[in-house]
Write a protein that holds these residues in place. Structure first.
Motif, PDB file in Angstrom:
ATOM      1  N   LEU A 137      20.028 -42.913 -24.189  1.00 32.53           N
ATOM      2  CA  LEU A 137      21.428 -42.557 -24.394  1.00 32.53           C
ATOM      3  C   LEU A 137      21.737 -41.180 -23.820  1.00 32.53           C
ATOM      4  N   SER A 138      20.877 -40.203 -24.076  1.00 27.93           N
ATOM      5  CA  SER A 138      21.132 -38.850 -23.573  1.00 27.93           C
ATOM      6  C   SER A 138      20.911 -38.757 -22.067  1.00 27.93           C
ATOM      7  N   THR A 139      19.904 -39.455 -21.549  1.00 29.46           N
ATOM      8  CA  THR A 139      19.606 -39.386 -20.120  1.00 29.46           C
ATOM      9  C   THR A 139      20.647 -40.115 -19.284  1.00 29.46           C
ATOM     10  N   TYR A 157      29.322 -37.110 -30.139  1.00 30.60           N
ATOM     11  CA  TYR A 157      28.634 -38.280 -30.686  1.00 30.60           C
ATOM     12  C   TYR A 157      27.583 -38.831 -29.726  1.00 30.60           C
ATOM     13  N   LEU A 158      27.640 -38.438 -28.460  1.00 27.78           N
ATOM     14  CA  LEU A 158      26.619 -38.872 -27.514  1.00 27.78           C
ATOM     15  C   LEU A 158      25.454 -37.896 -27.403  1.00 27.78           C
ATOM     16  N   LEU A 159      25.688 -36.622 -27.691  1.00 30.26           N
ATOM     17  CA  LEU A 159      24.672 -35.598 -27.464  1.00 30.26           C
ATOM     18  C   LEU A 159      24.007 -35.100 -28.734  1.00 30.26           C
ATOM     19  N   VAL A 160      24.778 -34.972 -29.804  1.00 32.12           N
ATOM     20  CA  VAL A 160      24.236 -34.362 -31.021  1.00 32.12           C
ATOM     21  C   VAL A 160      23.215 -35.263 -31.726  1.00 32.12           C
ATOM     22  N   PRO A 161      23.491 -36.556 -31.980  1.00 28.58           N
ATOM     23  CA  PRO A 161      22.474 -37.375 -32.669  1.00 28.58           C
ATOM     24  C   PRO A 161      21.122 -37.432 -31.966  1.00 28.58           C
ATOM     25  N   PRO A 162      21.048 -37.625 -30.617  1.00 39.02           N
ATOM     26  CA  PRO A 162      19.719 -37.620 -29.985  1.00 39.02           C
ATOM     27  C   PRO A 162      18.966 -36.317 -30.170  1.00 39.02           C
ATOM     28  N   MET A 163      19.696 -35.195 -30.333  1.00 38.63           N
ATOM     29  CA  MET A 163      19.037 -33.926 -30.579  1.00 38.63           C
ATOM     30  C   MET A 163      18.629 -33.790 -32.039  1.00 38.63           C
ATOM     31  N   LEU A 164      19.516 -34.190 -32.965  1.00 36.89           N
ATOM     32  CA  LEU A 164      19.263 -33.991 -34.389  1.00 36.89           C
ATOM     33  C   LEU A 164      18.217 -34.940 -34.947  1.00 36.89           C
ATOM     34  N   ASN A 165      18.175 -36.178 -34.467  1.00 37.05           N
ATOM     35  CA  ASN A 165      17.291 -37.177 -35.072  1.00 37.05           C
ATOM     36  C   ASN A 165      15.829 -36.741 -35.098  1.00 37.05           C
ATOM     37  N   PRO A 166      15.229 -36.333 -33.963  1.00 37.79           N
ATOM     38  CA  PRO A 166      13.820 -35.895 -34.036  1.00 37.79           C
ATOM     39  C   PRO A 166      13.639 -34.621 -34.851  1.00 37.79           C
TER      40      PRO A 166
END
Length: 334
Positions: free
Chosen positions: A76-78, A283-292
């Motif tokens: 998603l982030s890439t 919503y596209l950038l924050v969850p991929p960063m926060l999840n790990p």
């Protein structure tokens, strides 16, 4: 760019992404937090995958779901960040028509997949807390893989009509997209045709994500809360509910910006355009960063192994398989 606004054409070979309209002069400064979030997302999610793959003791259902989430966040982030940074740093705004539709598919498909994974994680928490003694027999590795396949197929099948519909519309007014990426609503608005079917289908997809998945998660947590409140002591209730803390945090970090971005893109016509675009990026950038980060901090097993990976301490305890104990089978983790 002025010519692109006024020249009549049909099915352009390229679209032009404006970035964040109204904040063009600040693109370089905005790129700093965006790039930071991308680096954290890449390193954090790869760290989750590396740790789970390396440690046989983590080869269980909840960690498989966590790996699915990490892969989804990486895709998603890439699919968005490299192009966004190219716009901000090099003013590289052109994107091929087919590449734009491909990016649209990846954005919405993997957002749908991520939503399905959160629903599967809620089911895992339900089984672990409400049926702890049967957790390993109900959620077998085979069932986890089947659930993952169903989530992948559902996301792909649901989203595939979006780029197919977008491809068939004639684009005869402009090829300029006032956004940082090719989102479905922003692309369809450029078509000079009756695109209500795309709008209605987009609402249907949103209902499947927000309506069905969130409803399933809520029902799961209602059962979880009933089981928690039936425990005899306050300490036991807090300890058991604490195992759901990470899951609740990432759910809120994903669904709240998603819902807000979807509503503002459809009904927030009076809001500044830069605000709508910024919310869509959140919503596209924050969850991929926060999840790990959230799982790395709150999940004891992953946190301990990550610390040992960098400090090279506790090797003896690590190799002997000594790990944190828990009162309920299958409950430790989230």
């Amino acid at each position: 760019m002025t010519d692109a606004n006024t020249t009549a054409f049909t099915n352009p070979s390229t679209f032009i992404l404006l970035g964040i309209p109204g904040l063009e002069v600040a693109h370089v400064w905005i790129s700093i937090p965006f790039c930071t979030m991308y680096v954290i997302a890449i390193l954090g999610n790869f760290a989750i995958l590396f740790i789970v793959k390396r440690e046989p003791s983590l080869h269980g259902p909840m960690y498989y779901f966590l790996c699915m989430l990490a892969i989804t966040d990486l895709v998603l982030s890439t699919s968005t960040l490299p192009k966004i940074l190219a716009i901000f740093w090099f003013n590289s705004r052109e994107i091929d028509f087919s590449a734009c539709l491909t990016q649209m598919f990846f954005i919405h498909c993997f957002s749908e997949i991520e939503s399905g994974i959160f629903a599967a994680m809620a089911f895992d928490r339900y089984v672990a807390i409400c049926h702890p003694l049967r957790h390993s027999t109900i959620l077998t590795n085979s069932l986890v893989m089947k659930i993952g396949l169903v989530i992948l197929l559902r996301g792909s099948i649901l989203i595939l009509p979006c780029p197919l519909l977008a491809r068939q519309w004639p684009y005869c007014r402009t090829n300029i997209i006032p956004h940082t990426q090719c989102e479905n609503m922003y692309v369809v608005r450029l078509a000079c045709a009756d695109t209500r079917i795309s709008s209605y289908y987009g609402l249907f997809v949103l209902y499947c994500r927000i309506g069905l998945d969130v409803s399933f998660i809520i029902l799961s947590y209602i059962q979880i809360l009933r089981a928690i409140f039936s425990l005899p002591t306050k300490d036991a209730r807090l300890k058991t509910f604490g195992t759901c803390g990470s899951h609740i945090c990432v759910i809120l970090a994903f669904y709240i910006p998603t819902l807000f971005a979807s509503l503002t893109s459809r009904f927030g016509h009076n809001l500044p355009r830069y605000f709508q675009v910024f919310i869509s990026n959140v919503y596209l950038l924050v969850p991929p960063m926060l999840n790990p980060v959230i799982y790395g901090v709150r999940t004891k097993e992953i946190r301990n192994r990550l610390l040992r990976l960098f400090t090279h301490k506790g090797t003896k305890a690590f190799s002997s398989g000594v790990g944190p104990q828990t009162d309920l089978p299958g409950v430790a983790g989230w």
